[in-house]
Structures are given as C-alpha cells and as structure tokens.
Scaffold this active site. Structure first.
Site, mmCIF file in Angstrom:
data_model
loop_
_atom_site.group_PDB
_atom_site.id
_atom_site.type_symbol
_atom_site.label_atom_id
_atom_site.label_comp_id
_atom_site.label_asym_id
_atom_site.label_seq_id
_atom_site.Cartn_x
_atom_site.Cartn_y
_atom_site.Cartn_z
ATOM 1 N N TYR A 1 -3.881 -58.552 34.238
ATOM 2 C CA TYR A 1 -4.715 -58.591 35.444
ATOM 3 C C TYR A 1 -4.190 -57.629 36.518
ATOM 4 C CZ TYR A 1 -6.992 -60.023 39.679
ATOM 5 O OH TYR A 1 -7.691 -59.985 40.860
ATOM 6 N N SER B 1 -6.015 -61.217 50.719
ATOM 7 C CA SER B 1 -7.259 -61.248 49.938
ATOM 8 C C SER B 1 -8.009 -62.563 50.154
ATOM 9 C CB SER B 1 -6.911 -61.108 48.452
ATOM 10 O OG SER B 1 -8.035 -61.392 47.653
ATOM 11 N N TYR C 1 -14.608 -60.970 50.991
ATOM 12 C CA TYR C 1 -15.704 -60.860 50.043
ATOM 13 C C TYR C 1 -16.791 -61.777 50.579
ATOM 14 C CZ TYR C 1 -12.874 -58.581 46.375
ATOM 15 O OH TYR C 1 -12.110 -57.704 45.636
ATOM 16 N N THR D 1 -14.697 -55.617 51.745
ATOM 17 C CA THR D 1 -14.656 -54.807 50.519
ATOM 18 C C THR D 1 -16.085 -54.556 50.060
ATOM 19 O OG1 THR D 1 -12.504 -55.676 49.966
ATOM 20 C CG2 THR D 1 -13.765 -54.744 48.147
ATOM 21 N N LYS E 1 -13.801 -51.265 53.165
ATOM 22 C CA LYS E 1 -12.844 -50.782 52.157
ATOM 23 C C LYS E 1 -13.591 -50.476 50.865
ATOM 24 C CE LYS E 1 -8.870 -52.445 49.487
ATOM 25 N NZ LYS E 1 -9.433 -52.834 48.193
ATOM 26 N N HIS F 1 -10.290 -48.910 44.731
ATOM 27 C CA HIS F 1 -9.964 -50.287 44.351
ATOM 28 C C HIS F 1 -8.885 -50.309 43.258
ATOM 29 C CE1 HIS F 1 -11.895 -54.464 44.775
ATOM 30 N NE2 HIS F 1 -10.889 -54.674 43.958
#
Ligand SMILES: Cc1cc2nc3c(=O)[nH]c(=O)nc-3n(C[C@H](O)[C@H](O)[C@H](O)COP(=O)(O)O)c2cc1C
Length: 367
Positions: free
Chosen positions: A24, A106, A130, A156, A234, A258
């Site tokens: 990941y 995040s 998000y 983002t 972003k 990203h």
C-alpha cells in the site's frame, strides 16, 4: 550500518513492514512509469552553482499563507500511518513540529483530528479533505478540523476514484482489524468494509462507495464559502486547472501527481511547475510534492517557483524504522542536506535561489 539518507531508511523500512502495508505504501498506479519518473526526474535537471559567496551564515526561513516557517519542507498527507508504527500520525506530526515543518493530516487517518491536535500542539497542522457522498460527514469533518486548530484545508482534487494499484489488488489490501479510520468512529465510513463489484482492493472499494465523484469547481466554491480556513487544492498538473484554482479563490495549490498513485504516465511536479508558475505564480501560492528525497531536489523545485515542497513516503519509511525518532531523522537529513545545498549553490537565503541556477539536461547537450 548507519542510515544516512532517505534511501537507506526506505531499504530498512521495506525489510520491516508487513507485505500488505508495504504494498500500500510503496505502490504507484499501473506500470508505475510515473512512480519511477518521480525519482528520476531530478537527475534530468542540472544545478549551476555560484562560487565565492560568503555562506558562513544562512537563512532557510520562508513564508507561506502569511506565516513564516523554519524551512520550505512539509509532510504530505498519507493515509493509515499506524500500519507503519503504533504511534502513527501522532509520531509523524510531532516530528514535523520538532523540525519546523507543516504536517498535513489525511482524512483517512488512523488517528483522529482531535487526538493529533492534542498530542502535537506545537505543530502547524493542515487538514487534507476528501469530500464524502454524505455531505454531513464532510461538513462535520471540516468543523472538527477548524475547532481542533488546523490552519488550512487541503482539498485533494485528483481522486474521484482511486488509481489501479496492482500491489493492493494482489494483496486484496484491507486495513488490519486492530486499526480503524479514526475520523469516522461509529460511522460506516470507519472501516474499509471489504470488496465491491468492481474493486478487488479494500481501499479502492471504500473510495468508490464513500467519495463523491460528482465534485466540480462548484464544490470548491462551496467549500471556500463554508469554511473560515484557507483552501488549498492538491493534485493540480496543468496550467488550465491552476488558473481555475486562482479564479475560484483558492489560497494555494499543491502541484502533485499523488505520489504517482492515480493515473500512470502523468508528468511529475517538476515538469509542470514551469507552465503553472508562468501562468499563476504571482497570484497563487504554488507548492509541490512527489519523489523528493534530497536537498538538491528541494532546491530545484524552489528554483522553478515552488514556495514549499512536501514529502510523503520518506516519513512513512522513518516511521516504520523508528516511530517519531525515525521521522525526525528523515526530516533532519533532508534539512541538513538542503542547508548544505544552499551553501554549495552560493545562496544565503531562499530569495537568492534563482531560475537560472537549474537547467534541463538538454541545455548542455545543445552546447
Ligand atoms: C501511502 C500513501 C498514502 C497517501 N494517502 C493520501 C491521502 O490520504 N490523501 C492525499 O491527498 N494524498 C495521499 N497520498 C499522496 C501524498 O499526499 C503525496 O502526494 C505523495 O505521497 C508525494 O509523493 P512521495 O511519497 O514520493 O513524497 C498518499 C501517498 C502515499 C504514498
């Protein structure tokens, strides 16, 4: 053997991380062409150092969004950091604060905004957003980040769906069961919730179920009205979108692919900085991330007009090797290397860095 550079930490972290977490963290999209490019691009640009400048004392401070920082490097948002170390986001945020770097948390973190705020009070924190299909979830998140003292929202915009990361598909990536997405405790959105009809990877299935793919620049307009915080977008890779970001009233942009995790064969931040800086550089704060691992890399992006650069994976490698200490080491290595680069380039302050100090390799081929 001592670990003396980001690459040393990466090698060590790869020995330590569990296979699925490593897949990941490390993977890019598709054939990973852009992932390799993110690293190799820095070697395509050459430095033109100036000699005989008194560099006995130098100043790395820089100003972004009206705030002065010790040096122009911050920590990019990366999801699920507690897979790397039990202290996860808290360790990363504390290390960033110690080294004078911005920490971007995040949305899909394994530690909540409140806990990071409480345990890393001395760090400048921005919140990466998000936007969820359920707008109430999103609005709550924004209000919580504002209340917890985060100083900017980083929206983002390159992830209406997640890219095809083959390692995650092969590993059928899931968040380990002892961890959860802590910004959503008690909500459906707090776990990856298995696969879906179209996605094998747990994280991609989650994103398809939860993230709002209908977002447009109107959503940015909404967000700027809704929050009192400055909004940074972003994931910008073209001057066309940079101009839209300016026109819609964003405070800044992060030029980013990203970490090469979305579409393969896109360019790197370094390649697109010139067109973006030329079109909006005087009106918008331009920042960049992707593949930075040396002081010279940071210098090159600043010479091309970035005001701040960010690193994602390097801090994950530091975290995996030694928690907060490991991240501090990574940031210290980068800071010292950047300081050395400044001296060797004949620059005493950030504003001494000029465009002419970096050229594409073709400059010499033509001679
Ligand atoms: C493991 C991982 C997780 C990431 N999670 C997020 C995220 O949650 N939100 C986001 O905007 N970007 C995310 N990114 C992208 C980073 O913010 C950043 O753009 C990228 O990592 C920079 O490249 P670098 O890792 O080569 O420094 C992630 C990247 C990685 C490697």
């Amino acid at each position: 053997m001592s670990l003396v550079c980001v690459a040393d930490y990466e090698t060590k972290a790869k020995e330590l991380l569990e296979k699925s977490a490593l897949g990941y963290y490390a993977s890019g999209a598709g054939d990973e062409f852009s992932l390799k490019l993110n690293k190799n691009i820095f070697q395509k640009y050459r430095l033109r150092p100036r000699c005989l400048v008194d560099v006995s004392s130098i100043d790395l401070t820089c100003k972004v969004l009206n705030k002065t920082f010790e040096w122009p490097l911050g920590v990019s948002p990366t999801a699920m950091q507690r897979m790397a170390h039990p202290d996860g986001e808290v360790a990363n945020a504390r290390a960033a604060g110690k080294l004078g770097s911005i920490f971007i948390l995040s949305t899909i973190a394994t530690t909540s905004v409140e806990e990071v705020a409480e345990k890393a009070p001395n760090t400048t924190k921005w919140f990466q957003l998000y936007i969820y299909k359920d707008r109430i979830i999103t609005e709550n998140l924004i209000r919580r980040a504002e209340k917890a003292g985060f100083e900017a929202l980083v929206l983002t915009v390159d992830a209406p769906v997640f890219g095809a990361r083959r390692a995650d598909m092969r590993n059928k990536f899931e968040l380990p069961s002892h961890l959860s997405l802590k910004n959503f405790n008690g909500l459906f959105a707090n776990s990856l919730n298995g696969d879906s009809d179209n996605e094998i990877s747990g994280i991609n299935a989650y994103v398809s179920k939860q993230f709002d793919p209908t977002l447009t620049w109107k959503s940015v307009e909404w967000l700027i009205k809704f929050t009192k915080l400055p909004v940074i977008v972003k994931g910008i890779l073209t001057k066309e979108d940079a101009i839209l970001a300016k026109n819609y009233g964003c405070s800044g942009i992060i030029v980013s692919n990203h970490g090469a995790r979305q579409i393969d064969t896109v360019p790197t931040a370094l390649e697109v900085l010139p067109e973006i800086v030329k079109s909006v550089g005087h009106e918008l704060t331009i920042m960049a991330d992707g593949g930075f691992s040396n002081g010279t890399d940071i210098f090159k992006a600043l010479a091309m007009g970035a005001k701040m650069v960010f690193v994602g994976r390097p801090c994950l490698w530091g975290l995996a090797v030694d928690g907060q200490n490991g991240v501090e080491s990574i940031l210290r290595i980068l800071k010292q290397d950047f300081e050395k680069t400044m001296r060797l380039m004949g620059c005493r302050k950030i504003s001494d860095i000029s465009k002419e100090m970096v050229v594409h390799e073709s400059f010499y081929a033509k001679l």
